[in-house]
Design an enzyme around this catalytic site. Structure first.
Site, short mmCIF file in Angstrom:
data_model
loop_
_atom_site.label_atom_id
_atom_site.label_comp_id
_atom_site.label_asym_id
_atom_site.label_seq_id
_atom_site.Cartn_x
_atom_site.Cartn_y
_atom_site.Cartn_z
N ASN A 1 22.46 -40.15 6.18
CA ASN A 1 21.24 -39.02 5.68
C ASN A 1 20.61 -38.42 6.71
O ASN A 1 19.94 -37.29 6.48
CB ASN A 1 20.37 -39.71 4.60
CG ASN A 1 19.68 -40.69 5.01
OD1 ASN A 1 20.40 -41.97 5.19
ND2 ASN A 1 18.46 -40.97 5.11
N CYS B 1 12.75 -40.04 4.74
CA CYS B 1 12.37 -41.03 3.62
C CYS B 1 11.37 -41.92 3.88
O CYS B 1 10.67 -42.49 2.85
CB CYS B 1 13.68 -41.80 3.42
SG CYS B 1 15.01 -40.84 2.72
#
Ligand SMILES: *Cc1c(COP(=O)(O)O)cnc(C)c1O
Length: 393
Positions: free
Chosen positions: A153, A328
């Site tokens: 990601n 995140c």
């Protein structure tokens, strides 16, 4: 004033208007509980859920009964890892994963370690690739699970899951992959890849937040999983709780759209991404690409602008939504665990910006962002102390 440009598609995506349209009836007229077997309200909801399950299964090349719905990839990863650890405890106590995994895999592994399991966190090369040979040599008779993400990601690096799958199958070890970033962007086939468990999330594929799915192989071989949420026995007893019917319908609609638009979107986002890479590396010196140059997601561009602080650059471009190293865990100021795992020089880790392109990205936006980055990097560097140059890389 132009509206801000969104280039953070790895963090989340907008719900596609066609997905929203498919969901809307399930909030109101089709509001039934999918478990209500006694009346048509329940049947209508159940029909929506089961149609979505077929679409999700088709997008992974599996059977509908091998799909259970979760609240997202975090829950899917937790259930896969904790569920295997519990169900295979008699067989062994060793798990293999990779240092660059998402926190929902790494932190789950750390918790399992505390409860007595042994976890091997494999390293990666400078591009973020884990060597399948390292997976092979880490497997012991006590290994019960290997968990390797399909695509990263942060840096977009795609792992060779097919090679890892062949090794795991040969050694009779369950393979889980977090395919959250890969689904909808590159072809996925759980049988060709020999994957036994696969997690995905709705909000990364133009579906709603709070919904996801977990593939659990049912045969050749059948994978055992211990439920981590007990209750009414929904989803084959593996995930109790009233089904999020609108979310499930939205996930199905999103993956249906992804199946028809994937190849075109791959080409378009890759063309825009490569145009940005070309313009920024030509227009500036000391710009470095993080992640694998070829084996990477088409929409990911992770660049280090040496001698520029990532936060200063991001703050100077408030009209461009991008993220630094790790979105995140950006509430914690520590540098990205992914970039650290690549063992890059500190000057590259602290100057990394992740651009994520997507379905709604336009050519005009790409050119605007190129222009903004060129301007701000030049401006910030003109203020930077010259002495830092020599030690930068
Ligand atoms: C976003 C993401 C997750 C978490 O998904 P949620 O549905 O938000 O819980 C997990 N893994 C990867 C690779 C992600 O990109």
């Amino acid at each position: 004033m132009r509206p801000p440009v969104y280039m953070d598609y790895h963090a989340t995506t907008p719900v596609d208007p066609r997905v929203l349209e498919a969901m809307l009836p399930y909030f109101s007229e089709k509001f039934g509980n999918a478990s209500s077997r006694q009346h048509s309200f329940g049947w209508m909801a159940e029909e929506g859920v089961e149609s979505a399950r077929v679409v999700v299964a088709r997008s992974l090349g599996c059977e509908p009964k091998e799909i259970i719905f979760t609240a997202g990839a975090t829950e899917g990863n937790n259930l896969a890892l904790k569920g295997v650890a519990e169900a295979y405890r008699a067989k062994g106590d060793h798990i293999i994963t990779v240092q660059t995994e998402h926190k929902s895999v790494l932190d789950t592994c750390k918790k399992l370690e505390k409860s007595g399991l042994k976890v091997t966190f494999l390293g990666v090369d400078e591009f973020g690739v884990v060597d399948p040979a390292d997976v092979r040599s880490a497997i012991t008779p006590k290994t019960i699970l290997v968990s390797v993400m399909t695509a990263n990601n942060e840096i977009g690096t795609i792992q060779d899951i097919t090679a890892i799958g062949a090794i795991c199958r040969e050694r009779d070890v369950v393979l889980h992959t977090d395919a959250t970033q890969a689904v909808g962007k590159i072809p996925i086939d759980v049988n060709a890849m020999k994957v036994d468990l696969l997690s995905l999330s709705g909000h990364k594929v133009y579906g709603p937040k709070g919904i996801g799915a977990l593939f659990i192989r049912n045969k050749n071989p059948r994978v055992a999983l211990a439920a981590q949420t007990d209750g009414g026995g929904h989803e084959r007893g593996l995930r109790s709780g009233t089904l999020n019917v609108p979310g499930i319908v939205g996930l199905g609609a999103a993956l249906g759209l992804a199946a028809s638009s994937r190849d075109e979107e791959y080409e378009r986002t890759k063309r825009y991404r490569d145009r940005m890479l070309m313009a920024l590396t030509r227009g500036l010196d000391e710009v470095y690409l993080n992640g694998h140059p070829a084996s990477r997601l088409p929409n990911n561009l992770n660049l280090s602008f040496v001698r520029v602080d990532e936060n200063a650059l991001m703050m100077s471009m408030k009209d461009v939504a991008v993220s630094t190293g790790s979105a995140c865990s950006s509430s914690t100021p520590e540098p990205s665990h992914v970039l650290r795992a690549l063992r890059l020089p500190a000057a590259r880790v602290s100057s990394a910006i992740r651009f994520g392109l997507g379905r709604m990205t336009t050519e005009e936006e790409v050119d605007y962002v190129i222009d903004r980055v060129l301007t701000e990097v030049r401006r910030l560097r003109s203020h930077a102390p010259a002495m830092k140059v020599a030690s930068a890389v």
